[in-house]
Enzyme design. Structure first.
Site, PDB file in Angstrom:
ATOM      1  N   HIS A   1      -1.955   1.274  -0.404  1.00  0.00           N
ATOM      2  CA  HIS A   1      -1.352   2.288  -1.030  1.00  0.00           C
ATOM      3  C   HIS A   1      -0.080   2.713  -0.107  1.00  0.00           C
ATOM      4  O   HIS A   1       0.051   2.193   0.894  1.00  0.00           O
ATOM      5  CB  HIS A   1      -2.244   3.499  -0.984  1.00  0.00           C
ATOM      6  CG  HIS A   1      -2.699   3.906   0.175  1.00  0.00           C
ATOM      7  ND1 HIS A   1      -3.287   5.223   0.557  1.00  0.00           N
ATOM      8  CD2 HIS A   1      -2.592   3.386   1.401  1.00  0.00           C
ATOM      9  CE1 HIS A   1      -3.617   5.395   1.794  1.00  0.00           C
ATOM     10  NE2 HIS A   1      -3.419   4.359   2.343  1.00  0.00           N
TER      11      HIS A   1
ATOM     12  N   ASP B   1       2.634  -4.983   9.215  1.00  0.00           N
ATOM     13  CA  ASP B   1       2.893  -4.054   8.138  1.00  0.00           C
ATOM     14  C   ASP B   1       4.467  -3.883   8.040  1.00  0.00           C
ATOM     15  O   ASP B   1       5.415  -4.430   7.460  1.00  0.00           O
ATOM     16  CB  ASP B   1       2.204  -2.630   8.114  1.00  0.00           C
ATOM     17  CG  ASP B   1       2.741  -1.713   7.257  1.00  0.00           C
ATOM     18  OD1 ASP B   1       3.673  -1.883   6.261  1.00  0.00           O
ATOM     19  OD2 ASP B   1       2.427  -0.471   7.491  1.00  0.00           O
TER      20      ASP B   1
ATOM     21  N   GLU C   1      -3.120  11.246   3.651  1.00  0.00           N
ATOM     22  CA  GLU C   1      -4.068  10.202   3.150  1.00  0.00           C
ATOM     23  C   GLU C   1      -5.502  10.622   2.835  1.00  0.00           C
ATOM     24  O   GLU C   1      -6.298   9.853   2.697  1.00  0.00           O
ATOM     25  CB  GLU C   1      -3.896   8.779   3.958  1.00  0.00           C
ATOM     26  CG  GLU C   1      -2.499   8.473   3.743  1.00  0.00           C
ATOM     27  CD  GLU C   1      -2.174   7.004   4.433  1.00  0.00           C
ATOM     28  OE1 GLU C   1      -3.148   6.205   5.174  1.00  0.00           O
ATOM     29  OE2 GLU C   1      -1.172   6.276   4.093  1.00  0.00           O
TER      30      GLU C   1
ATOM     31  N   LYS D   1       2.487  -4.188   0.219  1.00  0.00           N
ATOM     32  CA  LYS D   1       2.952  -2.802  -0.362  1.00  0.00           C
ATOM     33  C   LYS D   1       4.025  -3.280  -1.525  1.00  0.00           C
ATOM     34  O   LYS D   1       4.876  -3.662  -0.987  1.00  0.00           O
ATOM     35  CB  LYS D   1       3.520  -1.775   0.394  1.00  0.00           C
ATOM     36  CG  LYS D   1       2.366  -1.213   1.586  1.00  0.00           C
ATOM     37  CD  LYS D   1       3.108  -0.647   2.624  1.00  0.00           C
ATOM     38  CE  LYS D   1       2.154   0.280   3.621  1.00  0.00           C
ATOM     39  NZ  LYS D   1       2.925   0.609   4.888  1.00  0.00           N
TER      40      LYS D   1
ATOM     41  N   GLU E   1      -3.790  -2.891  12.664  1.00  0.00           N
ATOM     42  CA  GLU E   1      -2.609  -3.093  12.116  1.00  0.00           C
ATOM     43  C   GLU E   1      -1.462  -2.274  12.910  1.00  0.00           C
ATOM     44  O   GLU E   1      -1.626  -1.400  13.543  1.00  0.00           O
ATOM     45  CB  GLU E   1      -2.600  -2.323  10.429  1.00  0.00           C
ATOM     46  CG  GLU E   1      -1.399  -2.412   9.929  1.00  0.00           C
ATOM     47  CD  GLU E   1      -1.777  -1.592   8.532  1.00  0.00           C
ATOM     48  OE1 GLU E   1      -2.656  -1.430   8.039  1.00  0.00           O
ATOM     49  OE2 GLU E   1      -0.840  -0.879   8.141  1.00  0.00           O
TER      50      GLU E   1
ATOM     51  N   GLU F   1      -3.806   5.818  11.867  1.00  0.00           N
ATOM     52  CA  GLU F   1      -4.898   5.521  10.914  1.00  0.00           C
ATOM     53  C   GLU F   1      -6.244   5.260  11.402  1.00  0.00           C
ATOM     54  O   GLU F   1      -6.175   4.137  12.190  1.00  0.00           O
ATOM     55  CB  GLU F   1      -4.487   4.997   9.631  1.00  0.00           C
ATOM     56  CG  GLU F   1      -3.421   5.257   9.165  1.00  0.00           C
ATOM     57  CD  GLU F   1      -2.664   4.281   7.790  1.00  0.00           C
ATOM     58  OE1 GLU F   1      -3.665   3.340   7.623  1.00  0.00           O
ATOM     59  OE2 GLU F   1      -1.716   4.543   7.520  1.00  0.00           O
TER      60      GLU F   1
ATOM     61  N   ASP G   1      -4.846   1.458  12.373  1.00  0.00           N
ATOM     62  CA  ASP G   1      -3.324   1.218  12.020  1.00  0.00           C
ATOM     63  C   ASP G   1      -2.565   2.305  12.935  1.00  0.00           C
ATOM     64  O   ASP G   1      -2.310   3.337  12.634  1.00  0.00           O
ATOM     65  CB  ASP G   1      -2.826   1.589  10.885  1.00  0.00           C
ATOM     66  CG  ASP G   1      -1.614   1.463  10.357  1.00  0.00           C
ATOM     67  OD1 ASP G   1      -0.976   0.958  11.252  1.00  0.00           O
ATOM     68  OD2 ASP G   1      -0.924   1.515   9.338  1.00  0.00           O
TER      69      ASP G   1
ATOM     70  N   SER H   1       5.897   6.504   7.265  1.00  0.00           N
ATOM     71  CA  SER H   1       6.285   5.510   8.437  1.00  0.00           C
ATOM     72  C   SER H   1       6.814   4.233   7.949  1.00  0.00           C
ATOM     73  O   SER H   1       6.113   3.256   7.974  1.00  0.00           O
ATOM     74  CB  SER H   1       5.170   5.385   9.310  1.00  0.00           C
ATOM     75  OG  SER H   1       4.079   4.697   8.807  1.00  0.00           O
TER      76      SER H   1
ATOM     77  N   HIS I   1       1.394  11.108   9.746  1.00  0.00           N
ATOM     78  CA  HIS I   1       0.693  11.614   8.817  1.00  0.00           C
ATOM     79  C   HIS I   1      -0.050  12.911   9.098  1.00  0.00           C
ATOM     80  O   HIS I   1      -0.858  13.544   7.899  1.00  0.00           O
ATOM     81  CB  HIS I   1      -0.431  10.617   8.056  1.00  0.00           C
ATOM     82  CG  HIS I   1       0.353   9.367   7.566  1.00  0.00           C
ATOM     83  ND1 HIS I   1      -0.411   8.207   7.163  1.00  0.00           N
ATOM     84  CD2 HIS I   1       1.702   9.101   7.339  1.00  0.00           C
ATOM     85  CE1 HIS I   1       0.451   7.094   6.820  1.00  0.00           C
ATOM     86  NE2 HIS I   1       1.867   7.780   6.994  1.00  0.00           N
TER      87      HIS I   1
ATOM     88  N   LYS J   1      -6.445  -0.817   1.419  1.00  0.00           N
ATOM     89  CA  LYS J   1      -6.579   0.166   2.164  1.00  0.00           C
ATOM     90  C   LYS J   1      -5.914   1.477   1.317  1.00  0.00           C
ATOM     91  O   LYS J   1      -4.981   1.231   0.454  1.00  0.00           O
ATOM     92  CB  LYS J   1      -5.955   0.311   3.413  1.00  0.00           C
ATOM     93  CG  LYS J   1      -4.868   0.163   3.681  1.00  0.00           C
ATOM     94  CD  LYS J   1      -4.153   0.441   5.176  1.00  0.00           C
ATOM     95  CE  LYS J   1      -2.754   0.876   5.275  1.00  0.00           C
ATOM     96  NZ  LYS J   1      -2.717   1.289   6.659  1.00  0.00           N
TER      97      LYS J   1
HETATM   98  P1  PGA Z   1       3.425   4.925   4.950  1.00  0.00           P
HETATM   99  O1  PGA Z   1       2.336   4.497   5.898  1.00  0.00           O
HETATM  100  O2  PGA Z   1       3.072   4.826   3.586  1.00  0.00           O
HETATM  101  O3  PGA Z   1       3.736   6.404   5.302  1.00  0.00           O
HETATM  102  O4  PGA Z   1       4.614   3.990   5.266  1.00  0.00           O
HETATM  103  C1  PGA Z   1       1.191   3.637   5.780  1.00  0.00           C
HETATM  104  C2  PGA Z   1       1.074   2.531   6.602  1.00  0.00           C
HETATM  105  O5  PGA Z   1       1.691   2.719   7.693  1.00  0.00           O
HETATM  106  O6  PGA Z   1       0.250   1.793   6.515  1.00  0.00           O
HETATM  107 ZN    ZN Z   2       0.540   0.439   8.477  1.00  0.00          ZN
END
Ligand code: PGA
Ligand code: ZN
Length: 440
Positions: free
Chosen positions: A367, A314, A205, A339, A287, A164, A242, A42, A155, A390
């Protein structure tokens, strides 16, 4: 300091079976280190670009042989002989060699592989752990983990719209004890789902991905699991979300396409969150509650909820200092998700963390949904002392590797180990309010 002598790149697989890179840097004194790269599903639209071959005859076009070739060719020629200990100079060289604002020419995957492997090699060369090399070497903070125990959205193949649902052991005295309480909650959740005849298969995840009746039922079963495991929700363990709202925004409306097809305007979406927070004060962090392009929605939610809970950006900030600064000026969010591969170098990642700290914003090291056994983010979290990480649920080896690394670090630090616990959230749970945005 030793010089970079050789770069090697290997096309390996991530946790979804998609190709990714393992980049190895060899220094002129023989020290060698490897970084393996993650990959998102995503993704934010303005992330640095992951270079994929596009050759449909191999891995459906997802191969990374071109990126590997750049590492061993053009990039190697440009950085050979550079001081491995001068991360800023190396990263600046990588960015200028690429020459594009989003690393689309050489690929953020090729570039980050070199940047991170060089940092790992430099740490080894100095004989210090990565967390000591990346930090100031004397102060460390074990992060409070967010374990993504229920997966939905992109996911998981289920009926849950939000991506999430995480549990976070904010009340524990140490990382080790915190992790244990979160993992015990994960066991309890499994038994509750099992008893209700729901699936306990896991998503990308490592969280469960059951066919729940609603997004709300996900919160309910998690609260039940915390209680069943013997902990107090909102004290020992907080709930963090999230929704990854960019994924369910359609023509300016937020649409729960996976569950009940209901549709909400940005204001109605915020009212929805407000109602949840009212009824579930155990939720401490949200998030990507709004879509990455919904600037007005983000401003409104920050205005209405920014002094009550952590609001993490994010997809809108994508670990990009320029976008983050713009967001701070616009009074958007009060924390940033970090990230490495969204931006593509270690230096630019550290810059975002510094901006967060300078402006009273929180920061969460994260991650990606596609991961490897690389544990660098565990060290990054300890080094930068942001107090939050996370990195998935209590299953799947690529997630567990990071938690195990944190356990090792905590033991290695001995009496110097401090655990963040609830401190990153005291500004919202106590009387302390976030500092005014300063932007530097
Ligand atoms: P992604 O999602 O690693 O699939 O982009 C993680 C997140 O949205 O935090
Ligand atoms: Zn996110």
């Amino acid at each position: 300091m030793a010089e970079i002598q050789k770069l090697e790149a290997l096309e390996i697989l991530d946790s979804r079976g998609n190709p990714t890179l393992a980049v190895t840097v060899t220094l002129n004194d023989g020290v060698k280190a490897t970084a393996k790269l993650p990959s998102g599903a995503s993704t934010g639209k303005r992330e640095a670009v992951e270079l994929r071959d596009g050759d449909k005859t191999r891995y459906g076009g997802k191969g990374v042989r071109k990126a590997c070739a750049y590492v061993e060719g053009e990039i190697q020629s440009a950085v050979r002989g550079m001081d491995s200990g001068d991360q800023a100079a190396l990263d600046a060289r990588l960015c200028s060699l690429d020459g594009t604002p989003n690393k689309v020419r050489l690929g953020a995957n090729a570039i980050l592989g070199v940047s991170l492997a060089a940092a790992r090699a430099a740490a080894l060369e100095r004989g210090v752990p990565l967390y000591a090399y990346l930090g100031n070497g004397t102060e460390f903070l074990l992060p409070t983990p967010m374990l993504n125990v229920l997966n939905g959205g992109r996911h998981a193949d289920n009926s849950v719209d939000f991506q999430e649902y995480m549990v976070s052991p904010v009340g524990a005295p140490s990382f080790q004890e915190g992790l244990r309480s979160a993992v015990e909650t994960f066991y309890a959740l499994k038994s509750i789902l099992h008893a209700e005849g729901l699936s306990t298969a896991v998503g990308d995840e490592g969280g469960f991905a059951p066919q729940l009746k609603s997004n709300e039922q996900a919160v309910e079963v998690i609260l039940e699991a915390i209680h069943k495991a013997g902990y107090k929700a909102g004290e020992d363990i907080a709930v963090m979300l999230d929704p990854a709202a960019s994924e369910f925004i359609d023509n300016g409306s937020y649409v729960f396409a996976k569950s009940d097809n209901s549709r909400r305007s940005p204001s109605e979406m915020i009212a929805f969150y407000k109602d949840w927070l009212q009824r579930y004060p155990e939720i401490w962090s949200l998030e990507d509650g709004m879509g990455e392009e919904d600037r007005a929605g983000w401003q409104q939610i920050t205005k209405e909820l920014g002094d009550r809970i952590q609001l993490v950006g994010d997809d809108n900030f994508v670990t990009n200092a320029a976008l983050f600064r713009e967001g701070i000026r616009d009074h958007i969010a009060n924390a940033i998700l970090i990230k490495l591969n969204q931006i593509g170098t270690v230096t630019e990642t550290l810059e975002c963390i510094a901006i967060a700290k300078g402006n009273g914003y929180g920061a969460v090291i994260s991650h990606r949904s596609g991961e490897t056994d690389d544990t660098s983010i565990a060290d990054l979290a300890v080094a930068t002392r942001v107090g939050q990480i996370k990195t998935g649920s209590a299953s799947r080896g690529e997630r567990i590797a990071k938690y195990n690394r944190l356990l090792e670090i905590e033991r290695e630090l001995g009496t110097k180990a401090r655990y963040a616990g609830a401190t990153p959230y005291t500004r919202w749970t106590g009387s302390h309010k976030p500092a005014e945005a300063l932007v530097k």
